[in-house]
Write a protein that holds these residues in place. Structure first.
Motif, PDB file in Angstrom:
ATOM      1  N   LEU A   4       0.802  -1.216   0.000  1.00 49.08           N
ATOM      2  CA  LEU A   4       0.000   0.000   0.000  1.00 49.08           C
ATOM      3  C   LEU A   4       0.839   1.273   0.000  1.00 49.08           C
ATOM      4  O   LEU A   4       0.306   2.357  -0.198  1.00 49.08           O
ATOM      5  N   GLU A   5       2.139   1.160   0.206  1.00 52.06           N
ATOM      6  CA  GLU A   5       3.003   2.334   0.084  1.00 52.06           C
ATOM      7  C   GLU A   5       3.069   2.817  -1.361  1.00 52.06           C
ATOM      8  O   GLU A   5       3.440   3.950  -1.624  1.00 52.06           O
ATOM      9  N   ASP A   6       2.725   1.954  -2.296  1.00 52.00           N
ATOM     10  CA  ASP A   6       2.668   2.324  -3.697  1.00 52.00           C
ATOM     11  C   ASP A   6       1.455   3.245  -3.878  1.00 52.00           C
ATOM     12  O   ASP A   6       0.320   2.839  -3.649  1.00 52.00           O
ATOM     13  N   GLU A   7       1.693   4.486  -4.261  1.00 51.44           N
ATOM     14  CA  GLU A   7       0.624   5.490  -4.329  1.00 51.44           C
ATOM     15  C   GLU A   7      -0.492   5.102  -5.296  1.00 51.44           C
ATOM     16  O   GLU A   7      -1.671   5.305  -5.013  1.00 51.44           O
ATOM     17  N   ARG A   8      -0.130   4.536  -6.439  1.00 50.28           N
ATOM     18  CA  ARG A   8      -1.155   4.146  -7.417  1.00 50.28           C
ATOM     19  C   ARG A   8      -2.016   3.011  -6.875  1.00 50.28           C
ATOM     20  O   ARG A   8      -3.237   3.014  -7.037  1.00 50.28           O
ATOM     21  N   LEU A   9      -1.400   2.036  -6.232  1.00 52.73           N
ATOM     22  CA  LEU A   9      -2.161   0.935  -5.651  1.00 52.73           C
ATOM     23  C   LEU A   9      -3.058   1.452  -4.532  1.00 52.73           C
ATOM     24  O   LEU A   9      -4.239   1.111  -4.467  1.00 52.73           O
ATOM     25  N   ALA A  10      -2.527   2.286  -3.656  1.00 49.59           N
ATOM     26  CA  ALA A  10      -3.309   2.822  -2.541  1.00 49.59           C
ATOM     27  C   ALA A  10      -4.503   3.633  -3.057  1.00 49.59           C
ATOM     28  O   ALA A  10      -5.614   3.519  -2.525  1.00 49.59           O
ATOM     29  N   GLY A  15     -10.282   3.808  -3.740  1.00 51.55           N
ATOM     30  CA  GLY A  15     -11.443   3.957  -4.614  1.00 51.55           C
ATOM     31  C   GLY A  15     -12.402   2.784  -4.472  1.00 51.55           C
ATOM     32  O   GLY A  15     -13.619   2.961  -4.386  1.00 51.55           O
ATOM     33  N   PHE A  16     -11.848   1.563  -4.442  1.00 58.53           N
ATOM     34  CA  PHE A  16     -12.682   0.375  -4.237  1.00 58.53           C
ATOM     35  C   PHE A  16     -13.377   0.431  -2.885  1.00 58.53           C
ATOM     36  O   PHE A  16     -14.563   0.128  -2.765  1.00 58.53           O
ATOM     37  N   LEU A  17     -12.625   0.792  -1.855  1.00 57.62           N
ATOM     38  CA  LEU A  17     -13.188   0.853  -0.509  1.00 57.62           C
ATOM     39  C   LEU A  17     -14.322   1.874  -0.443  1.00 57.62           C
ATOM     40  O   LEU A  17     -15.372   1.607   0.146  1.00 57.62           O
ATOM     41  N   ALA A  18     -14.131   3.031  -1.067  1.00 61.20           N
ATOM     42  CA  ALA A  18     -15.186   4.053  -1.080  1.00 61.20           C
ATOM     43  C   ALA A  18     -16.429   3.538  -1.803  1.00 61.20           C
ATOM     44  O   ALA A  18     -17.559   3.767  -1.354  1.00 61.20           O
ATOM     45  N   ASP A  36     -18.419   2.263   7.994  1.00 59.72           N
ATOM     46  CA  ASP A  36     -17.853   3.581   7.695  1.00 59.72           C
ATOM     47  C   ASP A  36     -16.431   3.761   8.210  1.00 59.72           C
ATOM     48  O   ASP A  36     -15.635   4.482   7.599  1.00 59.72           O
ATOM     49  N   ASN A  37     -16.090   3.124   9.299  1.00 60.85           N
ATOM     50  CA  ASN A  37     -14.759   3.299   9.883  1.00 60.85           C
ATOM     51  C   ASN A  37     -13.750   2.252   9.432  1.00 60.85           C
ATOM     52  O   ASN A  37     -12.631   2.224   9.922  1.00 60.85           O
ATOM     53  N   TYR A  38     -14.145   1.374   8.523  1.00 55.68           N
ATOM     54  CA  TYR A  38     -13.203   0.373   8.017  1.00 55.68           C
ATOM     55  C   TYR A  38     -12.088   1.065   7.244  1.00 55.68           C
ATOM     56  O   TYR A  38     -12.317   2.027   6.518  1.00 55.68           O
ATOM     57  N   GLU A  39     -10.884   0.539   7.402  1.00 54.35           N
ATOM     58  CA  GLU A  39      -9.714   1.102   6.727  1.00 54.35           C
ATOM     59  C   GLU A  39      -9.021   0.012   5.928  1.00 54.35           C
ATOM     60  O   GLU A  39      -9.238  -1.173   6.158  1.00 54.35           O
ATOM     61  N   LEU A  40      -8.174   0.430   5.015  1.00 57.32           N
ATOM     62  CA  LEU A  40      -7.363  -0.516   4.266  1.00 57.32           C
ATOM     63  C   LEU A  40      -6.302  -1.114   5.175  1.00 57.32           C
ATOM     64  O   LEU A  40      -5.711  -0.413   6.000  1.00 57.32           O
TER      65      LEU A  40
END
Length: 107
Positions: A4-10, A15-18, A36-40
């Motif tokens: 997830l440190e890869d900016e494009r992947l993150a 976007g998928f999470l949203a 709503d509070n779920y995070e990657l």
């Protein structure tokens, strides 16, 4: 292959999470389980080291994931995993494809 440190992947993961959160709110607004509070989270799973095994990694993780832990295999196992899965698919009882002919094999 990436973290997830890869900016494009993150950005794509966010976007998928949203989109998932939006669909959840649209279809499950009365749910007792808000997301709503779920995070990657970058889960520590075996990472592929080439551009050809992504499907096999996905199959292994999907097949053996129990909701809490991930499958334990490493990149050295991938050749055997490809062989085992291919054999299972070819020998599947409902597979009526003439694979010997397609693969030009004499058995």
């Amino acid at each position: 292959m990436r973290l997830l440190e890869d900016e494009r992947l993150a950005a794509r993961c966010n976007g998928f999470l949203a989109a998932i959160k939006s669909l959840w709110n649209d279809h499950y607004s009365d749910s007792k389980h808000p997301i709503d509070n779920y995070e990657l989270v970058d889960i520590a799973v075996p990472k592929q080291t080439n551009n050809k095994d992504c499907g096999f990694h996905m199959i292994m993780h999907a097949q053996y994931w129990d909701g809490r832990s991930v499958s334990h295999f490493n990149e050295n196992d991938m050749s055997n995993i490809r062989n085992i899965l291919t054999y299972k698919w070819i020998k599947y009882e409902e597979n009526d494809t003439a694979w010997e002919t397609i693969l030009n094999m004499k058995i």
